[in-house]
Design an enzyme around this catalytic site. Structure first.
Site, mmCIF file in Angstrom:
data_model
loop_
_atom_site.group_PDB
_atom_site.id
_atom_site.type_symbol
_atom_site.label_atom_id
_atom_site.label_comp_id
_atom_site.label_asym_id
_atom_site.label_seq_id
_atom_site.Cartn_x
_atom_site.Cartn_y
_atom_site.Cartn_z
ATOM 1 N N ASP A 90 4.853 -9.848 -107.415
ATOM 2 C CA ASP A 90 4.551 -8.433 -107.131
ATOM 3 C C ASP A 90 4.072 -7.817 -108.439
ATOM 4 O O ASP A 90 4.864 -7.592 -109.361
ATOM 5 C CB ASP A 90 5.799 -7.717 -106.609
ATOM 6 C CG ASP A 90 5.533 -6.239 -106.336
ATOM 7 O OD1 ASP A 90 4.408 -5.752 -106.618
ATOM 8 O OD2 ASP A 90 6.466 -5.560 -105.846
ATOM 9 N N SER A 170 -13.296 -0.485 -109.395
ATOM 10 C CA SER A 170 -14.068 -0.198 -108.177
ATOM 11 C C SER A 170 -15.140 0.798 -108.574
ATOM 12 O O SER A 170 -14.948 1.600 -109.502
ATOM 13 C CB SER A 170 -13.188 0.425 -107.099
ATOM 14 O OG SER A 170 -14.003 0.972 -106.071
ATOM 15 N N TYR A 183 -6.544 6.336 -104.772
ATOM 16 C CA TYR A 183 -7.263 5.071 -105.033
ATOM 17 C C TYR A 183 -8.287 5.279 -106.157
ATOM 18 O O TYR A 183 -8.356 4.468 -107.088
ATOM 19 C CB TYR A 183 -7.944 4.595 -103.745
ATOM 20 C CG TYR A 183 -8.618 3.247 -103.888
ATOM 21 C CD1 TYR A 183 -7.887 2.068 -103.829
ATOM 22 C CD2 TYR A 183 -9.995 3.154 -104.088
ATOM 23 C CE1 TYR A 183 -8.504 0.830 -103.962
ATOM 24 C CE2 TYR A 183 -10.621 1.925 -104.216
ATOM 25 C CZ TYR A 183 -9.872 0.766 -104.153
ATOM 26 O OH TYR A 183 -10.482 -0.461 -104.297
ATOM 27 N N LYS A 187 -8.312 3.492 -109.968
ATOM 28 C CA LYS A 187 -9.391 2.665 -110.502
ATOM 29 C C LYS A 187 -9.972 3.269 -111.784
ATOM 30 O O LYS A 187 -10.373 2.522 -112.696
ATOM 31 C CB LYS A 187 -10.472 2.466 -109.438
ATOM 32 C CG LYS A 187 -9.975 1.642 -108.244
ATOM 33 C CD LYS A 187 -9.480 0.259 -108.686
ATOM 34 C CE LYS A 187 -9.128 -0.648 -107.530
ATOM 35 N NZ LYS A 187 -8.733 -2.004 -107.954
#
Ligand SMILES: NC(=O)c1ccc[n+]([C@@H]2O[C@H](COP(=O)([O-])OP(=O)(O)OC[C@H]3O[C@@H](n4cnc5c(N)ncnc54)[C@H](O)[C@@H]3O)[C@@H](O)[C@H]2O)c1
Length: 282
Positions: A90, A170, A183, A187
């Protein structure tokens, strides 16, 4: 100059098969990571799995780490049980990352290449509906993971006199989208952390670079889509229509860029942010 135009000291044409510079170059290109020891996180699926396969094809020993032990082990076995090892980890947990690094060093004797690819997506969520736990999960898996793996792998790379780290960001880390607040933030954090580390570690011979994929055809893509609002196939067409080159990115497209940044071909490249996005980020 083509291979058949190569000439020796006497100026006479040399057959292609004996042209030394091109020949060595071709051999090097075929085995860019010969003998290198690599960790790839998120290697049980999608882009991480493609990176692990390409690294293996280029001669590396690879530890494929994933939260999902079964997919990591299946991906490793599909490649080569001798040089690939699937392992549960993890990346958002320091204890788990420490154990991943320690077991890799015990198994392989060191770490030359670290690729942080594990990630989780985010469906469209307005900021007032975003739960603190959801923010922490996304930032934990996508961004804190880079801090944790680097914290534990870098001392080994320093002892060895160098290494390469490639972090998967990303395109939304530089060209954000609405509703993917956590998100996009995660990134952007990957990019800034990578560039800070590139400067911090340059004197140790450790290079740190980022690859920013655009919308890619992997299981994650469905995680960005609300099927109640948009069927997946329609969403895929919509993602592709926002890409100037007109097609979704494939995992192998990203893997090729990661291979370049992990290999000696990029020996003077650090702190780079390399978009593999069909032009969406321009
Ligand atoms: N697919 C896209 O459109 C796209 C676009 C840009 C960037 N990315 C990034 O590319 C990377 C790979 O994504 P993908 O598209 O291959 O997705 P994927 O869902 O196919 O693979 C992601 C993998 O990460 C693993 N993972 C999730 N949480 C983990 C954790 N806590 N610890 C360890 N492993 C964990 C998952 O089990 C899965 O195997 C991610 O960082 C993602 O954010 C993807």
């Amino acid at each position: 100059m083509t291979l058949t135009e190569a000439s020796g000291a006497d100026g006479a044409p040399r057959p292609a098969s004996t042209a030394p510079i091109h020949g060595e170059h071709d051999a090097m290109r075929n085995r860019l990571l010969e003998g290198k020891r690599a960790i790839v996180t998120g290697a049980g699926s999608g882009i991480g799995r493609a990176i692990a396969a390409l690294f293996h094809a280029h001669g590396a020993q690879v530890v494929l780490a994933d939260l999902d032990a079964a997919s990591a082990q299946a991906a490793a076995q599909a490649l080569d049980a001798a040089r690939c090892h699937g392992r549960q980890a993890d990346v958002a947990s320091e204890a788990s990352v420490r154990a991943l690094v320690e077991s890799t060093v015990a198994r392989l004797g060191g770490i030359d290449v670290l690729v942080n690819c594990a990630g989780v997506p985010q469906r469209y969520t307005v900021i007032e509906a975003l739960e603190e736990a959801h923010w922490e999960r996304i930032l934990g898996v996508n961004a804190k993971s880079v801090f944790l793996t680097c914290k534990h792998a870098v001392p080994h790379m320093k002892r060895q006199g160098g290494g390469t780290i490639v972090n998967i960001g990303s395109i939304v880390g530089v060209r954000p989208k609405p509703g993917q607040n956590a998100y996009c933030a995660s990134k952007a954090a990957v990019i800034a952390l990578s560039q800070s580390l590139a400067l911090e570690l340059a004197c140790d011979g450790i290079r740190v670079n980022v690859v920013n994929p655009g919308a890619a055809e992997t299981p994650m893509l469905a995680g960005f889509v609300d099927p109640a609002r948009t069927p997946l196939e329609e969403a895929k067409r919509s993602f592709a229509s926002n890409i100037p080159m007109g097609a979704l990115i494939q995992p192998d497209d990203v893997a090729e860029a990661v291979l370049y940044l992990a290999s000696p071909l990029s020996r003077q490249v650090t702190g780079a942010v390399f978009n593999v996005d069909g032009g969406r980020g321009v």
